[in-house]
Scaffold this motif. Structure first.
Motif, PDB file in Angstrom:
ATOM      1  N   ASP A   1       0.804  -1.232   0.000  1.00  0.00           N
ATOM      2  CA  ASP A   1       0.000   0.000   0.000  1.00  0.00           C
ATOM      3  C   ASP A   1       0.834   1.278   0.000  1.00  0.00           C
ATOM      4  OD1 ASP A   1       0.982   0.089   2.584  1.00  0.00           O
ATOM      5  OD2 ASP A   1      -0.923  -0.450   3.535  1.00  0.00           O
ATOM      6  N   ASP A   2       2.160   1.142  -0.050  1.00  0.00           N
ATOM      7  CA  ASP A   2       3.082   2.290  -0.081  1.00  0.00           C
ATOM      8  C   ASP A   2       2.961   3.177   1.157  1.00  0.00           C
ATOM      9  OD1 ASP A   2       4.372   1.649  -2.421  1.00  0.00           O
ATOM     10  OD2 ASP A   2       3.054   2.856  -3.688  1.00  0.00           O
ATOM     11  N   ARG A   3       2.394   2.672   2.222  1.00  0.00           N
ATOM     12  CA  ARG A   3       2.313   3.433   3.461  1.00  0.00           C
ATOM     13  C   ARG A   3       3.578   3.218   4.294  1.00  0.00           C
ATOM     14  NH1 ARG A   3      -2.671   5.411   5.415  1.00  0.00           N
ATOM     15  NH2 ARG A   3      -2.091   4.884   7.562  1.00  0.00           N
TER      16      ARG A   3
ATOM     17  N   SER B   1       0.935   2.899  11.238  1.00  0.00           N
ATOM     18  CA  SER B   1       0.998   3.106   9.795  1.00  0.00           C
ATOM     19  C   SER B   1       0.554   4.528   9.464  1.00  0.00           C
ATOM     20  CB  SER B   1       0.106   2.083   9.088  1.00  0.00           C
ATOM     21  OG  SER B   1      -0.064   2.401   7.724  1.00  0.00           O
TER      22      SER B   1
ATOM     23  N   GLU C   1       0.528  11.435   7.587  1.00  0.00           N
ATOM     24  CA  GLU C   1      -0.887  11.675   7.868  1.00  0.00           C
ATOM     25  C   GLU C   1      -1.655  10.359   7.948  1.00  0.00           C
ATOM     26  OE1 GLU C   1      -1.924  14.179   4.619  1.00  0.00           O
ATOM     27  OE2 GLU C   1      -0.921  15.949   5.432  1.00  0.00           O
ATOM     28  N   ASP C   2      -2.926  10.461   8.339  1.00  0.00           N
ATOM     29  CA  ASP C   2      -3.825   9.311   8.438  1.00  0.00           C
ATOM     30  C   ASP C   2      -3.236   8.207   9.327  1.00  0.00           C
ATOM     31  OD1 ASP C   2      -6.028   7.666   7.992  1.00  0.00           O
ATOM     32  OD2 ASP C   2      -5.130   6.757   6.195  1.00  0.00           O
TER      33      ASP C   2
ATOM     34  N   THR D   1       0.573   7.703   6.007  1.00  0.00           N
ATOM     35  CA  THR D   1       0.906   8.041   4.627  1.00  0.00           C
ATOM     36  C   THR D   1       2.371   8.490   4.605  1.00  0.00           C
ATOM     37  OG1 THR D   1       0.345  10.385   4.817  1.00  0.00           O
ATOM     38  CG2 THR D   1      -1.452   8.851   4.257  1.00  0.00           C
ATOM     39  N   PRO D   2       2.997   8.541   3.432  1.00  0.00           N
ATOM     40  CA  PRO D   2       4.396   9.004   3.377  1.00  0.00           C
ATOM     41  C   PRO D   2       4.585  10.415   3.924  1.00  0.00           C
ATOM     42  CG  PRO D   2       3.834   7.869   1.347  1.00  0.00           C
ATOM     43  CD  PRO D   2       2.552   8.017   2.127  1.00  0.00           C
ATOM     44  N   GLU D   3       3.491  11.190   3.973  1.00  0.00           N
ATOM     45  CA  GLU D   3       3.557  12.551   4.499  1.00  0.00           C
ATOM     46  C   GLU D   3       3.319  12.607   6.001  1.00  0.00           C
ATOM     47  OE1 GLU D   3       3.090  12.162   0.434  1.00  0.00           O
ATOM     48  OE2 GLU D   3       1.529  11.653   1.887  1.00  0.00           O
TER      49      GLU D   3
END
Length: 337
Positions: free
Chosen positions: A112-114, A127, A133-134, A129-131
């Motif tokens: 999922d690229d997380r 886990s 977040e979430d 996001t790459p930024e």
């Protein structure tokens, strides 16, 4: 002049022996020198935190967009616990923080690229996001009735997680309590693949994903765990590489496209590189003038498709990223696990 039994002058024989000895010594010194490599300082990422009395950079990992992320294990609440390093501009920027986590490893999932982070003290895997977040807690709780100290992690090709449970890392080596745990990417179900281990730390797949290299912190050895076809069980296992570290201990590891194993060391700012058959190929250290204020190289990552390697180094002078030329190109397993 006295002769030996074969009729050769003793003095001549002694001279030949001396010449051979000198040549052998010079060859050995040259070979040793070729193995010694010096990394270059790229950027200072963090300073010693007043609240914790130290800084400890870990978990370098390349994001899907090519950015390099690192974690600051000892960052206090409110300060950046994951930071992004631009290897070109040398800009360092915060990615995320929280109030209680102690992140020790960072990896991006091929599923999922997380970004996945191991929280050593919290006993969980988060886990983002790459930024940054979430936020989601992907896994937490006991495994087979025992709490886990998740230290490092690696992903297989399908996105399943393989985690080193470093339980026992501060206990005597003769009381092994650590484990290697597989966590299913879809169900987050945890399965123990190996137990009664001496505080496993680094964990990386071999270049062909057939086995795991697991660094045993409390035994100063790197074990090789051969897996079955679907990577749900350990088929074979043995000690693969022994490290004579004295007061230092092995930390995280990584693997390049040639199958070479890069072993970071807690207690000295160096990376030791071995072939898959255990030959010591190189030692990468910081410059001598930097070594006084740096005492640990925790981890490394090699940029995919290149030989550009980046190691996280820390000590009383702060937390730094150093760079060096790897022996092989970077692949997914080259993000230090």
């Amino acid at each position: 002049m006295e002769s030996n039994r074969r009729g050769h002058p003793v003095a001549t024989t002694g001279l030949l022996t001396a010449v051979l000895l000198i040549a052998t010594t010079a060859c050995g010194q040259e070979e040793a020198a070729e193995k010694e490599r010096t990394a270059s300082q790229l950027v200072r990422v963090s300073s010693v935190h007043e609240e914790t009395g130290m800084t400890l950079l870990e978990g370098p990992a390349f994001a899907p967009d090519g950015g390099l992320l690192v974690v600051d294990v000892t960052a206090p609440a409110g300060e950046p616990k994951v930071l992004r390093v631009d290897t070109e501009s040398l800009e360092v920027s915060p990615v995320l923080t929280d109030e209680a986590s102690v992140y020790t490893s960072a990896q991006f999932s091929p599923h999922d690229d997380r970004l996945y982070l191991t929280d050593l003290i919290g006993g969980k895997i988060d886990s983002f996001t790459p930024e940054g977040e979430d936020p989601v807690t992907f896994f937490s709780g006991d495994v087979d009735g025992k709490p886990m100290l998740p230290d490092d992690l690696a992903f297989d090709e399908d996105g399943n997680l393989f985690v080193s449970d470093t339980t026992g890392h501060s206990d005597p080596v003769w009381d092994p309590q650590g484990r290697v745990v597989r966590i299913d990417r879809d169900t987050a179900e945890a399965t123990v693949l190996a137990d009664e281990l001496p505080a496993p730390n680094g964990i990386s797949f071999s270049e062909d994903f057939t086995g795991l290299w697991v660094s045993q912190y409390a035994a100063n050895r790197i074990d090789y765990l051969g897996l079955n076809e679907d990577r749900t069980e350990v088929a074979t296992a043995h000690p693969g590489i022994h490290f004579d570290g004295g007061t230092s201990q092995i930390d995280s590891n990584a693997v390049d496209a040639e199958g070479n194993v890069y072993q970071a060391v807690h207690g000295q700012p160096s990376i030791f590189v071995y072939s898959s058959t255990g030959e010591h190929l190189a030692t990468v250290s910081v410059p001598a003038e930097d070594a006084g204020g740096l005492d640990t190289a925790t981890n490394l990552a090699i940029a995919p498709g290149t030989t550009d390697a980046y190691m996280t180094v820390s000590g009383e002078d702060g937390g730094f990223v150093y760079t060096f030329e790897a022996l092989g190109e970077g692949i997914r397993q080259s993000n230090g696990g």
